[in-house]
Design an enzyme around this catalytic site. Structure first.
Site, PDB file in Angstrom:
ATOM      1  N   LYS A  52       0.838  -1.206   0.000  1.00  0.00           N
ATOM      2  CA  LYS A  52       0.000   0.000   0.000  1.00  0.00           C
ATOM      3  C   LYS A  52       0.874   1.257   0.000  1.00  0.00           C
ATOM      4  O   LYS A  52       0.612   2.211  -0.746  1.00  0.00           O
ATOM      5  CB  LYS A  52      -0.939  -0.009   1.226  1.00  0.00           C
ATOM      6  CG  LYS A  52      -2.061  -1.034   1.102  1.00  0.00           C
ATOM      7  CD  LYS A  52      -2.813  -1.280   2.401  1.00  0.00           C
ATOM      8  CE  LYS A  52      -3.829  -2.407   2.194  1.00  0.00           C
ATOM      9  NZ  LYS A  52      -4.499  -2.850   3.422  1.00  0.00           N
ATOM     10  N   GLN A  96      -4.863  -1.542   9.638  1.00  0.00           N
ATOM     11  CA  GLN A  96      -4.782  -2.865   9.013  1.00  0.00           C
ATOM     12  C   GLN A  96      -5.400  -3.924   9.930  1.00  0.00           C
ATOM     13  O   GLN A  96      -5.107  -3.975  11.124  1.00  0.00           O
ATOM     14  CB  GLN A  96      -3.299  -3.194   8.713  1.00  0.00           C
ATOM     15  CG  GLN A  96      -3.089  -4.485   7.954  1.00  0.00           C
ATOM     16  CD  GLN A  96      -3.648  -4.467   6.527  1.00  0.00           C
ATOM     17  OE1 GLN A  96      -3.686  -3.434   5.888  1.00  0.00           O
ATOM     18  NE2 GLN A  96      -4.088  -5.611   6.054  1.00  0.00           N
ATOM     19  N   ASP A 119     -11.248   2.739   4.184  1.00  0.00           N
ATOM     20  CA  ASP A 119     -11.664   1.337   4.093  1.00  0.00           C
ATOM     21  C   ASP A 119     -13.185   1.214   3.953  1.00  0.00           C
ATOM     22  O   ASP A 119     -13.679   0.150   3.580  1.00  0.00           O
ATOM     23  CB  ASP A 119     -11.260   0.587   5.371  1.00  0.00           C
ATOM     24  CG  ASP A 119      -9.997  -0.242   5.215  1.00  0.00           C
ATOM     25  OD1 ASP A 119      -9.754  -0.745   4.097  1.00  0.00           O
ATOM     26  OD2 ASP A 119      -9.275  -0.397   6.204  1.00  0.00           O
TER      27      ASP A 119
HETATM   28  N1  GUN Z   1      -7.095  -6.944   6.094  1.00  0.00           N
HETATM   29  C1  GUN Z   1      -7.493  -7.699   5.051  1.00  0.00           C
HETATM   30  N2  GUN Z   1      -8.159  -6.945   4.153  1.00  0.00           N
HETATM   31  C2  GUN Z   1      -8.194  -5.697   4.647  1.00  0.00           C
HETATM   32  C3  GUN Z   1      -8.746  -4.474   4.190  1.00  0.00           C
HETATM   33  O1  GUN Z   1      -9.362  -4.378   3.125  1.00  0.00           O
HETATM   34  N3  GUN Z   1      -8.554  -3.396   4.983  1.00  0.00           N
HETATM   35  C4  GUN Z   1      -7.894  -3.477   6.172  1.00  0.00           C
HETATM   36  N4  GUN Z   1      -7.779  -2.368   6.903  1.00  0.00           N
HETATM   37  N5  GUN Z   1      -7.379  -4.595   6.636  1.00  0.00           N
HETATM   38  C5  GUN Z   1      -7.531  -5.695   5.874  1.00  0.00           C
END
Ligand code: GUN
Length: 292
Positions: A52, A96, A119
Protein backbone atom coordinates in the site's frame (compact mmCIF):
# COMPACT_ATOMS: atom_id res chain seq x y z
CA UNK A 1 -12.96 -20.60 -24.09
CA UNK A 2 -12.90 -18.29 -21.16
CA UNK A 3 -11.47 -14.75 -20.99
CA UNK A 4 -8.88 -14.07 -18.32
CA UNK A 5 -9.74 -10.86 -16.47
CA UNK A 6 -6.47 -8.95 -16.09
CA UNK A 7 -6.59 -7.27 -12.66
CA UNK A 8 -3.11 -5.81 -13.04
CA UNK A 9 -4.05 -3.98 -16.24
CA UNK A 10 -7.35 -2.77 -14.77
CA UNK A 11 -5.53 -1.57 -11.63
CA UNK A 12 -2.99 0.29 -13.78
CA UNK A 13 -5.88 2.15 -15.46
CA UNK A 14 -7.37 3.13 -12.08
CA UNK A 15 -3.95 4.22 -10.80
CA UNK A 16 -3.37 6.37 -13.89
CA UNK A 17 -6.70 8.15 -13.18
CA UNK A 18 -5.72 8.56 -9.53
CA UNK A 19 -2.31 9.97 -10.43
CA UNK A 20 -3.95 12.59 -12.66
CA UNK A 21 -6.36 13.54 -9.85
CA UNK A 22 -3.47 13.79 -7.37
CA UNK A 23 -1.83 16.23 -9.81
CA UNK A 24 -5.00 18.35 -9.90
CA UNK A 25 -5.18 18.42 -6.09
CA UNK A 26 -1.50 19.36 -5.81
CA UNK A 27 -2.09 22.23 -8.25
CA UNK A 28 -4.69 23.48 -5.76
CA UNK A 29 -2.18 23.23 -2.89
CA UNK A 30 -3.56 19.95 -1.48
CA UNK A 31 -1.15 17.09 -0.87
CA UNK A 32 -3.26 13.93 -0.47
CA UNK A 33 -2.00 11.84 2.46
CA UNK A 34 -2.80 8.33 3.68
CA UNK A 35 -1.93 7.07 7.18
CA UNK A 36 -1.62 3.32 7.69
CA UNK A 37 -1.71 1.87 11.21
CA UNK A 38 -0.24 -1.60 11.74
CA UNK A 39 -0.45 -3.33 15.12
CA UNK A 40 1.59 -6.47 15.79
CA UNK A 41 3.66 -8.62 13.48
CA UNK A 42 1.31 -10.63 11.28
CA UNK A 43 3.55 -11.36 8.26
CA UNK A 44 0.75 -11.08 5.65
CA UNK A 45 -0.32 -7.70 7.09
CA UNK A 46 3.26 -6.43 6.82
CA UNK A 47 3.33 -7.41 3.13
CA UNK A 48 -0.05 -5.71 2.48
CA UNK A 49 1.01 -2.52 4.25
CA UNK A 50 4.32 -2.40 2.38
CA UNK A 51 2.47 -2.74 -0.95
CA UNK A 52 0.00 0.00 0.00
CA UNK A 53 2.80 2.40 0.92
CA UNK A 54 4.72 1.61 -2.28
CA UNK A 55 1.66 2.13 -4.48
CA UNK A 56 0.82 5.41 -2.73
CA UNK A 57 4.31 6.72 -3.51
CA UNK A 58 3.94 5.75 -7.17
CA UNK A 59 0.82 7.89 -7.63
CA UNK A 60 2.09 10.83 -5.58
CA UNK A 61 0.11 10.19 -2.39
CA UNK A 62 2.08 10.94 0.78
CA UNK A 63 1.96 7.99 3.17
CA UNK A 64 2.58 7.81 6.89
CA UNK A 65 3.14 4.53 8.71
CA UNK A 66 2.37 3.93 12.38
CA UNK A 67 3.62 0.64 13.77
CA UNK A 68 2.62 -0.51 17.23
CA UNK A 69 3.77 -3.69 19.03
CA UNK A 70 1.43 -6.71 19.30
CA UNK A 71 0.96 -6.02 23.01
CA UNK A 72 -0.14 -2.39 22.45
CA UNK A 73 -3.31 -1.50 24.36
CA UNK A 74 -6.57 -0.53 22.66
CA UNK A 75 -6.11 2.92 24.23
CA UNK A 76 -2.71 3.30 22.54
CA UNK A 77 -4.26 2.49 19.13
CA UNK A 78 -7.19 4.83 19.80
CA UNK A 79 -4.74 7.60 20.70
CA UNK A 80 -2.99 7.23 17.34
CA UNK A 81 -6.35 7.30 15.54
CA UNK A 82 -7.46 10.40 17.48
CA UNK A 83 -4.24 12.20 16.52
CA UNK A 84 -4.76 11.33 12.84
CA UNK A 85 -8.42 12.41 12.97
CA UNK A 86 -7.31 15.81 14.28
CA UNK A 87 -4.52 16.26 11.70
CA UNK A 88 -5.88 18.26 8.74
CA UNK A 89 -2.88 17.18 6.62
CA UNK A 90 -4.02 13.52 6.80
CA UNK A 91 -6.94 12.66 4.50
CA UNK A 92 -7.17 8.87 4.77
CA UNK A 93 -6.74 6.51 7.74
CA UNK A 94 -6.43 2.73 7.39
CA UNK A 95 -6.03 0.43 10.39
CA UNK A 96 -4.78 -2.87 9.01
CA UNK A 97 -6.86 -5.87 10.11
CA UNK A 98 -6.77 -8.27 11.84
CA UNK A 99 -5.90 -6.51 15.10
CA UNK A 100 -4.44 -8.58 17.97
CA UNK A 101 -7.17 -10.54 19.79
CA UNK A 102 -7.24 -8.33 22.90
CA UNK A 103 -8.27 -5.25 20.88
CA UNK A 104 -11.93 -4.73 19.94
CA UNK A 105 -11.78 -4.11 16.17
CA UNK A 106 -15.19 -2.48 15.97
CA UNK A 107 -14.28 0.02 18.69
CA UNK A 108 -11.15 1.03 16.75
CA UNK A 109 -12.92 1.22 13.36
CA UNK A 110 -15.74 3.31 14.86
CA UNK A 111 -13.15 5.76 16.23
CA UNK A 112 -11.97 6.70 12.71
CA UNK A 113 -13.48 9.92 11.35
CA UNK A 114 -15.95 8.61 8.68
CA UNK A 115 -14.67 11.27 6.24
CA UNK A 116 -11.16 9.74 6.53
CA UNK A 117 -12.36 6.10 6.58
CA UNK A 118 -10.80 4.98 3.29
CA UNK A 119 -11.66 1.34 4.09
CA UNK A 120 -15.38 2.21 4.28
CA UNK A 121 -15.76 0.12 7.46
CA UNK A 122 -17.27 2.79 9.78
CA UNK A 123 -21.00 2.26 10.39
CA UNK A 124 -21.70 5.72 8.94
CA UNK A 125 -20.22 4.57 5.61
CA UNK A 126 -21.70 1.04 5.84
CA UNK A 127 -25.14 2.59 6.42
CA UNK A 128 -24.66 5.14 3.64
CA UNK A 129 -23.76 2.38 1.20
CA UNK A 130 -26.93 0.47 2.02
CA UNK A 131 -29.00 3.68 1.64
CA UNK A 132 -27.37 4.48 -1.71
CA UNK A 133 -25.61 7.64 -0.49
CA UNK A 134 -22.24 8.52 -2.10
CA UNK A 135 -19.84 7.35 0.64
CA UNK A 136 -16.38 5.82 0.84
CA UNK A 137 -16.92 2.15 -0.09
CA UNK A 138 -14.78 -0.88 0.86
CA UNK A 139 -11.89 -1.26 -1.58
CA UNK A 140 -12.09 -4.96 -2.49
CA UNK A 141 -15.82 -4.96 -3.40
CA UNK A 142 -15.39 -1.64 -5.24
CA UNK A 143 -12.53 -3.23 -7.20
CA UNK A 144 -14.69 -6.25 -8.05
CA UNK A 145 -17.43 -3.92 -9.35
CA UNK A 146 -14.95 -2.20 -11.62
CA UNK A 147 -13.79 -5.56 -13.04
CA UNK A 148 -17.41 -6.63 -13.58
CA UNK A 149 -18.32 -3.37 -15.34
CA UNK A 150 -15.20 -3.63 -17.55
CA UNK A 151 -16.20 -7.22 -18.46
CA UNK A 152 -20.01 -7.00 -18.74
CA UNK A 153 -20.94 -3.32 -19.01
CA UNK A 154 -24.42 -2.85 -17.54
CA UNK A 155 -25.14 -5.33 -14.74
CA UNK A 156 -28.92 -4.69 -14.52
CA UNK A 157 -31.01 -7.81 -14.06
CA UNK A 158 -28.06 -10.18 -13.70
CA UNK A 159 -28.26 -12.81 -11.00
CA UNK A 160 -25.19 -12.36 -8.80
CA UNK A 161 -24.20 -14.91 -6.17
CA UNK A 162 -21.81 -13.79 -3.43
CA UNK A 163 -20.19 -16.70 -1.63
CA UNK A 164 -19.21 -15.44 1.86
CA UNK A 165 -20.78 -12.89 4.20
CA UNK A 166 -17.84 -11.05 5.79
CA UNK A 167 -18.11 -7.40 6.76
CA UNK A 168 -15.03 -6.62 4.62
CA UNK A 169 -16.15 -8.27 1.36
CA UNK A 170 -19.38 -10.32 1.24
CA UNK A 171 -21.86 -7.86 2.75
CA UNK A 172 -20.63 -4.67 1.02
CA UNK A 173 -20.29 -6.65 -2.23
CA UNK A 174 -23.97 -7.63 -2.01
CA UNK A 175 -24.92 -3.99 -1.36
CA UNK A 176 -22.95 -2.74 -4.38
CA UNK A 177 -24.42 -5.41 -6.68
CA UNK A 178 -27.92 -4.53 -5.48
CA UNK A 179 -27.21 -0.84 -6.14
CA UNK A 180 -26.22 -1.90 -9.67
CA UNK A 181 -29.67 -3.53 -10.09
CA UNK A 182 -28.54 -7.16 -9.82
CA UNK A 183 -30.66 -9.83 -8.18
CA UNK A 184 -28.39 -10.88 -5.33
CA UNK A 185 -28.02 -14.16 -3.42
CA UNK A 186 -25.56 -14.41 -0.53
CA UNK A 187 -24.32 -17.91 0.36
CA UNK A 188 -22.57 -18.90 3.58
CA UNK A 189 -21.59 -21.86 5.74
CA UNK A 190 -25.22 -22.65 6.64
CA UNK A 191 -26.57 -22.48 3.08
CA UNK A 192 -28.22 -25.69 1.87
CA UNK A 193 -26.96 -27.08 -1.44
CA UNK A 194 -24.89 -23.96 -2.13
CA UNK A 195 -23.56 -25.42 -5.39
CA UNK A 196 -27.14 -25.60 -6.73
CA UNK A 197 -27.86 -21.96 -5.88
CA UNK A 198 -24.48 -20.84 -7.19
CA UNK A 199 -25.10 -22.80 -10.39
CA UNK A 200 -27.91 -20.32 -11.25
CA UNK A 201 -25.64 -17.29 -11.17
CA UNK A 202 -24.64 -15.06 -14.09
CA UNK A 203 -22.00 -13.54 -11.80
CA UNK A 204 -20.15 -15.39 -9.01
CA UNK A 205 -18.09 -13.56 -6.37
CA UNK A 206 -16.07 -16.02 -4.29
CA UNK A 207 -15.00 -14.62 -0.91
CA UNK A 208 -14.86 -17.44 1.60
CA UNK A 209 -11.15 -17.95 2.27
CA UNK A 210 -11.17 -21.70 1.51
CA UNK A 211 -8.72 -22.87 -1.14
CA UNK A 212 -10.36 -24.08 -4.38
CA UNK A 213 -13.72 -24.67 -2.68
CA UNK A 214 -15.73 -23.69 -5.75
CA UNK A 215 -15.49 -26.30 -8.48
CA UNK A 216 -16.86 -26.56 -12.01
CA UNK A 217 -20.14 -28.06 -10.69
CA UNK A 218 -20.90 -24.71 -8.96
CA UNK A 219 -20.69 -22.66 -12.18
CA UNK A 220 -23.29 -22.14 -14.91
CA UNK A 221 -21.67 -22.27 -18.36
CA UNK A 222 -20.88 -18.70 -19.42
CA UNK A 223 -20.92 -17.19 -15.92
CA UNK A 224 -18.42 -14.46 -14.97
CA UNK A 225 -16.34 -15.53 -11.96
CA UNK A 226 -14.52 -13.11 -9.63
CA UNK A 227 -12.23 -14.82 -7.13
CA UNK A 228 -11.44 -12.73 -4.05
CA UNK A 229 -9.70 -15.57 -2.18
CA UNK A 230 -5.98 -15.42 -1.50
CA UNK A 231 -4.98 -18.67 0.20
CA UNK A 232 -1.42 -19.86 0.75
CA UNK A 233 -1.09 -23.63 0.36
CA UNK A 234 1.74 -26.13 0.19
CA UNK A 235 1.64 -28.24 -2.96
CA UNK A 236 4.29 -30.70 -4.13
CA UNK A 237 6.62 -29.26 -1.49
CA UNK A 238 6.13 -25.69 -2.74
CA UNK A 239 4.24 -22.80 -1.22
CA UNK A 240 1.83 -21.07 -3.61
CA UNK A 241 -1.20 -18.78 -3.66
CA UNK A 242 -4.57 -20.09 -4.83
CA UNK A 243 -8.07 -18.61 -4.83
CA UNK A 244 -11.39 -19.87 -3.48
CA UNK A 245 -12.18 -21.11 -7.01
CA UNK A 246 -10.65 -24.24 -8.53
CA UNK A 247 -9.25 -22.18 -11.40
CA UNK A 248 -8.21 -25.01 -13.75
CA UNK A 249 -11.59 -26.75 -13.40
CA UNK A 250 -13.70 -23.57 -13.78
CA UNK A 251 -11.72 -21.94 -16.60
CA UNK A 252 -13.37 -23.98 -19.40
CA UNK A 253 -16.90 -23.37 -17.97
CA UNK A 254 -16.88 -19.64 -17.20
CA UNK A 255 -17.02 -16.94 -19.88
CA UNK A 256 -14.53 -14.84 -17.89
CA UNK A 257 -12.56 -15.42 -14.69
CA UNK A 258 -9.99 -13.61 -12.51
CA UNK A 259 -6.71 -15.39 -11.78
CA UNK A 260 -5.04 -15.55 -8.34
CA UNK A 261 -2.69 -13.78 -8.05
CA UNK A 262 -3.15 -10.95 -10.57
CA UNK A 263 -6.94 -10.60 -10.38
CA UNK A 264 -8.73 -8.82 -7.54
CA UNK A 265 -5.60 -8.22 -5.39
CA UNK A 266 -4.11 -5.34 -7.43
CA UNK A 267 -7.56 -3.73 -7.68
CA UNK A 268 -7.97 -3.55 -3.90
CA UNK A 269 -4.87 -1.37 -3.54
CA UNK A 270 -5.80 0.76 -6.57
CA UNK A 271 -9.25 1.48 -5.10
CA UNK A 272 -7.63 2.37 -1.77
CA UNK A 273 -5.65 5.06 -3.59
CA UNK A 274 -8.85 6.21 -5.28
CA UNK A 275 -10.64 6.42 -1.93
CA UNK A 276 -7.76 8.49 -0.53
CA UNK A 277 -8.12 11.00 -3.36
CA UNK A 278 -11.92 11.08 -2.90
CA UNK A 279 -11.43 11.68 0.83
CA UNK A 280 -8.92 14.47 0.15
CA UNK A 281 -11.34 16.09 -2.29
CA UNK A 282 -14.22 15.88 0.15
CA UNK A 283 -12.14 17.35 2.99
CA UNK A 284 -11.12 20.26 0.82
CA UNK A 285 -14.71 21.13 0.00
CA UNK A 286 -15.22 19.16 -3.21
CA UNK A 287 -18.22 16.87 -3.55
CA UNK A 288 -17.72 13.15 -3.11
CA UNK A 289 -18.35 11.52 -6.47
CA UNK A 290 -20.01 8.22 -7.13
CA UNK A 291 -17.43 5.43 -7.05
CA UNK A 292 -19.70 2.71 -8.30
N1 GUN B 1 -7.10 -6.94 6.09
C1 GUN B 1 -7.49 -7.70 5.05
N2 GUN B 1 -8.16 -6.95 4.15
C2 GUN B 1 -8.19 -5.70 4.65
C3 GUN B 1 -8.75 -4.47 4.19
O1 GUN B 1 -9.36 -4.38 3.12
N3 GUN B 1 -8.55 -3.40 4.98
C4 GUN B 1 -7.89 -3.48 6.17
N4 GUN B 1 -7.78 -2.37 6.90
N5 GUN B 1 -7.38 -4.60 6.64
C5 GUN B 1 -7.53 -5.69 5.87
Amino acid sequence: MSTLIDGKAAAARVLAEVQAEVGQLQAQGVEPALAVVLVGDDPASHVYVRNKVLRAGEVGIRSLEYRLPAEASAEAVLEVVAGLNADAAVHGILVQLPLPGHIDEVRVLQAIDPAKDVDGFHSENVGGLSQGRPVLTPCTPAGCMRLLRDTLGDLSGKHAVVVGRSNIVGKPMAALLLAANCSVTVLHSRSIKPEKLCGQADIVIAAVGRPRMIGADWIKPGAVVIDVGINRIDENGRSRLVGDVDFDAVLPVASAITPVPGGVGPMTIALLMRNTVLAARQQTGQALQETR
